[in-house]
Scaffold this motif. Structure first.
Motif, PDB file in Angstrom:
ATOM      1  N   ILE A  16       0.842  -1.192   0.000  1.00 44.20           N
ATOM      2  CA  ILE A  16       0.000   0.000   0.000  1.00 44.20           C
ATOM      3  C   ILE A  16       0.877   1.242   0.000  1.00 44.20           C
ATOM      4  N   LYS A  17       0.664   2.100  -0.988  1.00 40.00           N
ATOM      5  CA  LYS A  17       1.435   3.336  -1.113  1.00 40.00           C
ATOM      6  C   LYS A  17       0.471   4.483  -1.406  1.00 40.00           C
ATOM      7  N   GLY A  18       1.058   5.649  -1.612  1.00 40.72           N
ATOM      8  CA  GLY A  18       0.240   6.773  -2.065  1.00 40.72           C
ATOM      9  C   GLY A  18      -0.484   7.494  -0.947  1.00 40.72           C
ATOM     10  N   ARG A  19      -1.590   8.147  -1.328  1.00 36.47           N
ATOM     11  CA  ARG A  19      -2.311   9.028  -0.415  1.00 36.47           C
ATOM     12  C   ARG A  19      -3.791   8.671  -0.336  1.00 36.47           C
ATOM     13  N   SER A  20      -4.387   9.108   0.765  1.00 33.50           N
ATOM     14  CA  SER A  20      -5.831   9.033   0.923  1.00 33.50           C
ATOM     15  C   SER A  20      -6.307  10.406   1.361  1.00 33.50           C
ATOM     16  N   MET A  21      -7.493  10.807   0.945  1.00 29.17           N
ATOM     17  CA  MET A  21      -7.971  12.148   1.264  1.00 29.17           C
ATOM     18  C   MET A  21      -9.008  12.149   2.390  1.00 29.17           C
ATOM     19  N   PHE A  22     -10.077  11.367   2.259  1.00 28.35           N
ATOM     20  CA  PHE A  22     -11.123  11.302   3.274  1.00 28.35           C
ATOM     21  C   PHE A  22     -11.526   9.848   3.462  1.00 28.35           C
ATOM     22  N   PHE A  23     -11.798   9.447   4.681  1.00 29.51           N
ATOM     23  CA  PHE A  23     -12.144   8.058   4.935  1.00 29.51           C
ATOM     24  C   PHE A  23     -13.482   7.948   5.653  1.00 29.51           C
ATOM     25  N   CYS A  24     -13.881   6.722   5.912  1.00 31.78           N
ATOM     26  CA  CYS A  24     -15.208   6.445   6.464  1.00 31.78           C
ATOM     27  C   CYS A  24     -15.055   5.521   7.667  1.00 31.78           C
ATOM     28  N   HIS A  25     -15.578   5.930   8.822  1.00 39.94           N
ATOM     29  CA  HIS A  25     -15.474   5.156  10.059  1.00 39.94           C
ATOM     30  C   HIS A  25     -16.822   4.522  10.379  1.00 39.94           C
ATOM     31  N   ILE A  26     -16.849   3.182  10.433  1.00 39.10           N
ATOM     32  CA  ILE A  26     -18.074   2.438  10.737  1.00 39.10           C
ATOM     33  C   ILE A  26     -17.769   1.397  11.798  1.00 39.10           C
ATOM     34  N   GLY A  27     -18.313   1.585  12.993  1.00 39.66           N
ATOM     35  CA  GLY A  27     -18.068   0.624  14.069  1.00 39.66           C
ATOM     36  C   GLY A  27     -16.595   0.530  14.404  1.00 39.66           C
ATOM     37  N   ASN A  28     -16.048  -0.694  14.320  1.00 42.75           N
ATOM     38  CA  ASN A  28     -14.625  -0.875  14.626  1.00 42.75           C
ATOM     39  C   ASN A  28     -13.776  -0.990  13.357  1.00 42.75           C
ATOM     40  N   THR A  29     -14.293  -0.472  12.258  1.00 40.26           N
ATOM     41  CA  THR A  29     -13.585  -0.557  10.982  1.00 40.26           C
ATOM     42  C   THR A  29     -13.501   0.820  10.330  1.00 40.26           C
ATOM     43  N   VAL A  30     -12.363   1.097   9.722  1.00 35.36           N
ATOM     44  CA  VAL A  30     -12.166   2.339   8.969  1.00 35.36           C
ATOM     45  C   VAL A  30     -11.925   1.973   7.511  1.00 35.36           C
ATOM     46  N   TYR A  31     -12.724   2.542   6.605  1.00 35.78           N
ATOM     47  CA  TYR A  31     -12.570   2.317   5.172  1.00 35.78           C
ATOM     48  C   TYR A  31     -11.809   3.502   4.580  1.00 35.78           C
ATOM     49  N   ILE A  32     -10.679   3.209   3.946  1.00 37.04           N
ATOM     50  CA  ILE A  32      -9.776   4.248   3.460  1.00 37.04           C
ATOM     51  C   ILE A  32      -9.625   4.116   1.941  1.00 37.04           C
ATOM     52  N   PRO A  33     -10.196   5.027   1.169  1.00 37.45           N
ATOM     53  CA  PRO A  33     -10.038   4.965  -0.293  1.00 37.45           C
ATOM     54  C   PRO A  33      -8.684   5.533  -0.702  1.00 37.45           C
ATOM     55  N   LEU A  34      -8.027   4.872  -1.639  1.00 35.11           N
ATOM     56  CA  LEU A  34      -6.764   5.373  -2.158  1.00 35.11           C
ATOM     57  C   LEU A  34      -7.017   6.392  -3.253  1.00 35.11           C
ATOM     58  N   ARG A  35      -6.191   7.423  -3.255  1.00 34.94           N
ATOM     59  CA  ARG A  35      -6.357   8.479  -4.251  1.00 34.94           C
ATOM     60  C   ARG A  35      -5.787   8.079  -5.615  1.00 34.94           C
ATOM     61  N   ASP A  36      -4.676   7.352  -5.602  1.00 35.09           N
ATOM     62  CA  ASP A  36      -3.931   7.078  -6.839  1.00 35.09           C
ATOM     63  C   ASP A  36      -4.174   5.693  -7.412  1.00 35.09           C
ATOM     64  N   GLU A  37      -4.864   4.844  -6.675  1.00 34.85           N
ATOM     65  CA  GLU A  37      -5.177   3.503  -7.158  1.00 34.85           C
ATOM     66  C   GLU A  37      -6.633   3.199  -6.897  1.00 34.85           C
ATOM     67  N   CYS A  38      -7.200   2.296  -7.700  1.00 36.10           N
ATOM     68  CA  CYS A  38      -8.620   1.953  -7.561  1.00 36.10           C
ATOM     69  C   CYS A  38      -8.766   0.888  -6.474  1.00 36.10           C
ATOM     70  N   LYS A  39      -8.512   1.298  -5.236  1.00 42.95           N
ATOM     71  CA  LYS A  39      -8.530   0.384  -4.100  1.00 42.95           C
ATOM     72  C   LYS A  39      -9.175   1.044  -2.888  1.00 42.95           C
ATOM     73  N   VAL A  40      -9.729   0.217  -2.006  1.00 38.37           N
ATOM     74  CA  VAL A  40     -10.220   0.679  -0.709  1.00 38.37           C
ATOM     75  C   VAL A  40      -9.598  -0.205   0.363  1.00 38.37           C
ATOM     76  N   ILE A  41      -8.954   0.424   1.332  1.00 35.66           N
ATOM     77  CA  ILE A  41      -8.342  -0.303   2.452  1.00 35.66           C
ATOM     78  C   ILE A  41      -9.377  -0.455   3.562  1.00 35.66           C
ATOM     79  N   GLN A  42      -9.404  -1.610   4.149  1.00 34.66           N
ATOM     80  CA  GLN A  42     -10.293  -1.875   5.284  1.00 34.66           C
ATOM     81  C   GLN A  42      -9.404  -2.107   6.499  1.00 34.66           C
TER      82      GLN A  42
END
Length: 387
Positions: free
Chosen positions: A140-166
């Protein structure tokens, strides 16, 4: 940009009052949501180079986090006591913060950097070393701009790749969702069982069902030269802003259309029109007692919506003139290395600047800062304030 507008990206509501720290000064305020009066609470005593991005309430203490995440300030509502905490991380750069359990989790925008948290009860910073290990394991590299917090999980979208980190807060592990596409995302939010992410390089909304892995791209049907930069949920719909305009996505219809129920006076207060492409009108939305409030990150007003009505109301709020002026002048005078204890007047400032001696660079800086302050003081005094 009019620095006196009450603009902020984070707030909380308690007993009919909205607590916030404006972008332009590190001062804690509360706004009465009935008559929209503003009350100054305290100076958070931060250097001018820092500014507060996130504010939370935990057990009657207001917790404020700077944009870099390395300074945390606590204000006790009961005693008025202010406490500062600082972490010498050695890593600069913006971060995003969430409150989970009793910790402020401070995520790096540059994902290769440290993940830290601040334990509110122990009042200490923690470095989560497993974050970097997991990022290496998943490449995992690059940057993320805004993420989403749900319960005990944070969803982090990558800015430079078509991926979402959980990211799982309990066991500090990472999962990665890969999607087909050439670019990444700006932000992500969840409504029911589906996630919606804004494309980084297209005026498009990306829908993803985590259970079925089904995805769909929803494009704006009319031409625009600006991409969306932020989205918030509103009554099972999604409000989208490109920094200048507001659209709405109707989930039932599956359509994006211009949103016409906001005040015509709403505008982005960013001086640079090109920069306004990256600065959202609003950052977040709060709900309380059947009302919605859009928090103005770069907008010139707070927007209020009442259940059962169709139109948003705009409230243009400014930092009290006297308080803003003194803070504005004092912060810049401190750059000369001197704090003027008595009341700042145009005469005392002129006299002080004339006494400052220095080399070429110092003189240039003095003239630049001095001109800015001088003009502000002239206007202030012309309107009948000060001496």
């Amino acid at each position: 940009m009019d620095q006196q507008y009450m603009r902020f990206k984070s707030a909380f509501i308690k007993d009919g009052e909205m607590w916030c720290v404006p972008i332009s000064m590190n001062w804690l305020f509360k706004i009465n949501l009935n008559d929209w009066s503003i009350e100054s609470i305290c100076n958070l005593e931060l250097d001018d180079e820092y500014h507060i991005d996130y504010i939370y309430l935990y057990k009657n203490i207001v917790w404020c986090v700077t944009s870099t995440g390395v300074k945390v300030i606590g204000y006790d509502m009961r005693t008025g006591k202010i406490e500062h905490y600082e972490m010498k991380s050695g890593e600069e750069g913006n971060r995003g913060t969430i409150l989970y359990d009793k910790e402020l989790w401070i995520f790096p925008i540059e994902l290769s950097r440290q993940l830290i948290s601040f334990d509110i009860e122990k009042k200490e910073f923690i470095v989560h070393s497993n974050w970097k290990k997991e990022c290496l394991r998943w490449n995992i590299k690059g940057r993320s701009m805004f993420f989403c917090h749900i319960g005990n999980t944070v969803y982090i979208p990558l800015r430079d790749e078509c991926k979402v980190i959980q990211y799982h807060l309990e066991d500090e592990t990472i999962g990665v969702h890969n999607f087909q596409g050439q670019s990444g995302f700006r932000c992500i939010l969840q409504i029911r069982d589906e996630f919606y992410a804004i494309s980084f390089s297209e005026r498009m909304l990306f829908r993803w069902n985590e259970k079925t892995e089904e995805t769909k791209k929803i494009y704006c049907p009319y031409s625009q030269d600006r991409y969306y930069v932020k989205a918030v949920e509103f009554q099972q719909k999604i409000l989208l802003t490109d920094g200048r305009n507001v659209d709405i996505f109707d989930i039932k219809k599956g359509e994006i259309s211009p949103y016409k129920h906001i005040p015509a006076e709403l505008r982005n207060e960013c001086d640079d029109q090109e920069a306004s492409r990256w600065h959202p009108l609003f950052f977040d939305i709060l709900t309380c007692d059947g009302k919605y409030y859009l928090l103005p990150w770069r907008a010139n007003m707070i927007l209020e919506f009442t259940e059962g009505e169709t139109e948003w109301k705009g409230h243009t709020l400014r930092i009290p003139e006297e308080l803003f002026f003194k803070e504005f002048v004092q912060n810049r005078i401190q750059k000369f290395g001197v704090i003027i204890e008595d009341e700042i007047t145009l005469y005392s400032f002129q006299r002080y600047v004339a006494s400052v001696k220095g080399g070429y660079q110092e003189d240039m800086e003095k003239k630049q800062i001095g001109c800015e302050i001088y003009q502000k003081m002239e206007v202030y005094q012309r309107e009948g304030n000060g001496k």
